[in-house]
Design an enzyme around this catalytic site. Structure first.
Site, PDB file in Angstrom:
ATOM      1  N   ASP A  85     -62.917  93.059  91.197  1.00  0.00           N
ATOM      2  CA  ASP A  85     -61.897  92.069  91.586  1.00  0.00           C
ATOM      3  C   ASP A  85     -61.593  91.359  90.728  1.00  0.00           C
ATOM      4  O   ASP A  85     -62.414  90.890  89.788  1.00  0.00           O
ATOM      5  CB  ASP A  85     -62.193  91.668  92.886  1.00  0.00           C
ATOM      6  N   ASP A 120     -53.347  90.030  92.202  1.00  0.00           N
ATOM      7  CA  ASP A 120     -52.276  89.772  93.425  1.00  0.00           C
ATOM      8  C   ASP A 120     -52.428  88.486  94.068  1.00  0.00           C
ATOM      9  O   ASP A 120     -53.647  87.614  93.907  1.00  0.00           O
ATOM     10  CB  ASP A 120     -52.736  90.945  94.614  1.00  0.00           C
ATOM     11  N   CYS A 272     -84.014 100.971 111.749  1.00  0.00           N
ATOM     12  CA  CYS A 272     -84.193 100.942 110.239  1.00  0.00           C
ATOM     13  C   CYS A 272     -85.676 100.727 109.877  1.00  0.00           C
ATOM     14  O   CYS A 272     -86.385 100.110 110.632  1.00  0.00           O
ATOM     15  CB  CYS A 272     -83.161 100.363 109.670  1.00  0.00           C
ATOM     16  N   CYS A 275     -86.336  97.089 110.503  1.00  0.00           N
ATOM     17  CA  CYS A 275     -86.640  96.934 112.020  1.00  0.00           C
ATOM     18  C   CYS A 275     -87.795  97.367 112.718  1.00  0.00           C
ATOM     19  O   CYS A 275     -88.331  97.013 113.571  1.00  0.00           O
ATOM     20  CB  CYS A 275     -85.300  97.086 112.913  1.00  0.00           C
TER      21      CYS A 275
HETATM   22  N1  GUN Z   1     -60.686  90.297  98.579  1.00  0.00           N
HETATM   23  C1  GUN Z   1     -60.518  90.113  99.937  1.00  0.00           C
HETATM   24  N2  GUN Z   1     -58.984  89.905  99.965  1.00  0.00           N
HETATM   25  C2  GUN Z   1     -58.438  90.141  98.931  1.00  0.00           C
HETATM   26  C3  GUN Z   1     -57.401  90.581  98.544  1.00  0.00           C
HETATM   27  O1  GUN Z   1     -56.260  90.035  99.365  1.00  0.00           O
HETATM   28  N3  GUN Z   1     -57.168  90.736  97.226  1.00  0.00           N
HETATM   29  C4  GUN Z   1     -58.026  90.735  96.373  1.00  0.00           C
HETATM   30  N4  GUN Z   1     -57.809  90.935  94.986  1.00  0.00           N
HETATM   31  N5  GUN Z   1     -59.188  90.516  96.560  1.00  0.00           N
HETATM   32  C5  GUN Z   1     -59.677  90.361  97.908  1.00  0.00           C
HETATM   33 ZN    ZN Z   2     -82.477  97.335 111.180  1.00  0.00          ZN
END
Ligand code: GUN
Ligand code: ZN
Length: 678
Positions: A85, A120, A272, A275
């Protein structure tokens, strides 16, 4: 670098996304890895792909030097596909960051990211329109810039537009035309955090309906297993989860049923590995960090288990049954499911025509499913008759069991003058069963999927009664006279309503002609084989298909074991075979020829280019990249004709994708060819 669909259900799909560091099975969950402090080996829990944050590495001098030298795969010790990201989320938290779009894209490329993200602007929900518009403009500008400066790296382009559906759609359309590799839907975290799932459905549907079908979509920040099934049914393919660790830090267990606090647990919530080997007391007695790691492990286990369950349910064709279950865990999720009904017409275009599992009615929300809408629209493909006899439900298939159930029924007269000769009613008569949830089922097609492959409770809820009444009335409009069984009047609360309310108040005045009873023997409940095959063909391929396929004398061969219709011949020539599992016609060469010469272009057709022509003729399957046109109304899992550019029939087969997808995809199979050599 591509995406290929393997199986479909509702708008959900299982697929394979190929990246430079390997393939990812979708739907997929991408655990969020903090580049500085990796706590868990997420591979062990089933992660095929992870997501990390380029901005954090960019900002921190040590991390930055290290990642620039050794690459992101080494830094976070994950050999598979890595998504990064861009810092947009930090931007949404802090309002400002020290990097621009160009810098962060180039940085992501330098560190060897598989799928990078442009910068963005995550506009929150419910802001003023002016702000949403202004920020969206910047998001789109940055997407364009990203497209220009990016080299070989695969790219995310995020859909924004706040809670303005038209802005979401406009954004999806604009960036969708720019050939990015993955389309995340952004700024939905605030909606999910505040349980505004209804708005989430609107935002996702406004985006997905305009995004290209051929690329995966990532619901950004969706990390709670409670929403995965619903999101997948709307066409989302990727999820990311920081929640597994954030919830663990708070001593919270995620489950598809909701979130559970350790403090309240007397029993562990699942089976799991964590758990089944610890008790809540064990965990409460531990030091904070050890406990956090264990709860995070549980959270990953349960999240990946849910993803696997979703993938299996797509293959089985039972995704909506899972969605309906999941959406009952919180009233606001139930609202979301109810809201999804608005989009049935869109979902129907993607939903396969035939599935491996039966349709189960789980409550009034099931009435919104695309199978029902499709059926009610396709019964109009069967040519109308003059008279209609509506019969009560029996075990399925109705045509085989009605005799057992059938009692007496009343005569009703719908339109026209009073009948001088009631015998007249028994000619040109359409028999149909009235039942939940498919409302009216003409008896000729009662074995076609899913009309025999569905179950609903026998104790009928009021919503279903109302729905069936309304659909029944619409259907009755097509006939001059309707005779209706008293059992139907009883079951759907029509007896009292209709008789007491008189003629003038109802929308389509139904005049009770007579309450004279007819004995069962008076009517033949069987359907003629000829009518049956003709109606199935019309219902399956469109009005006129029955006449086209079976115009003259045909020989109907039945199964010796089941007595069911199997093959239709003319002379020695096989025209089509009625598949036993779903009573749908599979064409043979003669059937394909007849359908082709009687149905106008582009009905039922997939058109391949000159390169693919010889391969199709040899019976090889059709890849989407060779298709130049098709009937956009084709659904997946339907029998289709394969033609060349001159509309010459060269083969026929079964569609893997629907019309929209066939046109949009350039990878993978579009049609499984049954036979070439026409
Ligand atoms: N992570 C959670 N929401 C967003 C988003 O709207 N844009 C980006 N780039 N990362 C995110
Ligand atoms: Zn579990």
């Amino acid at each position: 670098m591509n995406f290929e669909i393997k199986h479909k259900d509702a708008m959900g799909r299982t697929g394979i996304l190929t990246t430079p560091h390997g393939m990812i099975k979708t739907p997929a969950l991408m655990p969020v890895i903090h580049p500085g402090k990796q706590t868990l080996d997420v591979k062990k829990f089933g992660a095929e792909v992870v997501i990390t944050n380029a901005y954090i590495m960019y900002k921190n001098d040590d991390l930055r030097a290290k990642v620039l030298e050794e690459g992101v795969h080494k830094l976070i010790n994950f050999p598979g596909p890595i998504v990064t990201d861009s810092g947009s989320f930090q931007l949404s938290l802090y309002g400002d960051i020290d990097v621009n779009n160009k810098e962060i894209i180039e940085f992501q490329e330098l560190i060897g990211t598989d799928i990078g993200t442009s910068l963005d602007i995550p506009t929150p929900p419910f802001v003023k329109r002016e702000r949403a518009e202004k920020e969206l403009e910047i998001t789109i500008e940055r997407a364009k810039e990203a497209f220009e400066i990016n080299g070989d790296m695969m790219m995310n382009s995020v859909v924004q537009g706040s809670t303005f559906h038209d802005l979401r759609s406009k954004c999806a359309e604009t960036i969708g035309a720019m050939e990015f590799d993955v389309y995340p839907i952004g700024a939905v975290v605030p909606l999910m955090e505040s349980y505004r799932y209804t708005e989430l459905v609107d935002v996702v549907m406004a985006s997905v309906k305009k995004l290209p079908d051929s690329q995966p979509r990532h619901l950004m920040g969706a990390g709670h297993p409670m929403v995965f099934a619903l999101a997948v049914a709307m066409g989302c393919d990727l999820f990311d989860s920081a929640a597994y660790i954030l919830y663990a830090q708070d001593d919270r267990f995620m489950m598809p049923r909701g979130t559970f606090k350790l403090a309240n647990l007397v029993e562990m919530p699942c089976s799991c590995s964590v758990c089944s080997t610890h008790t809540p007391e064990d965990l409460r007695a531990m030091n904070k960090n050890d406990r956090m790691i264990l709860i995070a492990q549980h959270n990953l286990n349960i999240s990946f288990a849910e993803i696997r369950k979703i993938r299996q349910s797509i293959v089985d064709g039972s995704l909506m049954e899972l969605v309906e279950q999941r959406c009952r865990v919180h009233p606001y999720l139930l609202d979301a499911l109810r809201n999804l009904k608005k989009y049935t017409a869109i979902i129907e275009e993607y939903d396969p025509a035939s599935k491996n599992s039966a349709f189960f009615y789980s409550g009034p929300e099931s009435l919104g499913r695309s199978e029902i809408q499709r059926h009610l629209s396709r019964i109009n493909r069967i040519p109308p008759k003059r008279n209609l006899l509506l019969l009560p439900r029996s075990r399925k298939p109705y045509s085989k069991n009605l005799h057992d159930e059938f009692g007496k029924f009343y005569l009703k007269h719908v339109k026209g003058d009073s009948l001088s000769d009631p015998q007249d009613l028994w000619d040109d008569l359409q028999l149909a069963v009235v039942d939940v949830p498919f409302a009216v089922i003409p008896l000729e097609i009662d074995e076609v999927y899913p009309l025999a492959q569905n179950e609903a409770p026998i104790i009928t809820d009021e919503d279903a009664k109302k729905f069936v009444r309304e659909e029944m009335e619409k259907y009755m409009e097509r006939f001059d006279n309707v005779i209706i069984s008293a059992k139907i009047l009883d079951r759907f609360n029509m007896y009292t309503i209709e008789l007491d309310s008189g003629n003038e108040t109802s929308k389509h005045p139904i005049r009770v002609y007579s309450l004279e009873e007819y004995e069962l023997d008076a009517v033949k409940i069987d359907v003629e084989d000829r009518e049956k095959i003709s109606s199935i063909a019309d219902y399956q391929f469109g009005m006129g298909a029955g006449k086209a396929l079976f115009p003259g004398d045909v020989k109907i061969v039945k199964s010796r074991k089941t007595g069911k219709i199997r093959h239709i011949y003319e002379g020695e020539t096989l025209i089509a075979t009625l598949r036993a599992t779903d009573s749908v016609f599979v064409l043979d060469r003669e059937g394909a020829r007849r359908l082709h010469s009687n149905m106008e272009y582009p009905k039922n057709r997939v058109v391949v280019n000159t390169d693919a022509d010889p391969f199709a003729r040899e019976g090889k399957s059709i890849f989407a990249k060779f298709v130049i046109d098709c009937d956009i109304n084709i659904r997946s899992n339907e029998e289709v004709l394969i033609v060349n550019e001159k509309d010459e029939l060269i083969a026929f087969g079964k569609s893997i994708l629907c019309g929209h997808e066939i046109m949009d995809f350039n990878t993978g199979q579009a049609v499984k060819t049954r036979k070439g050599g026409i």
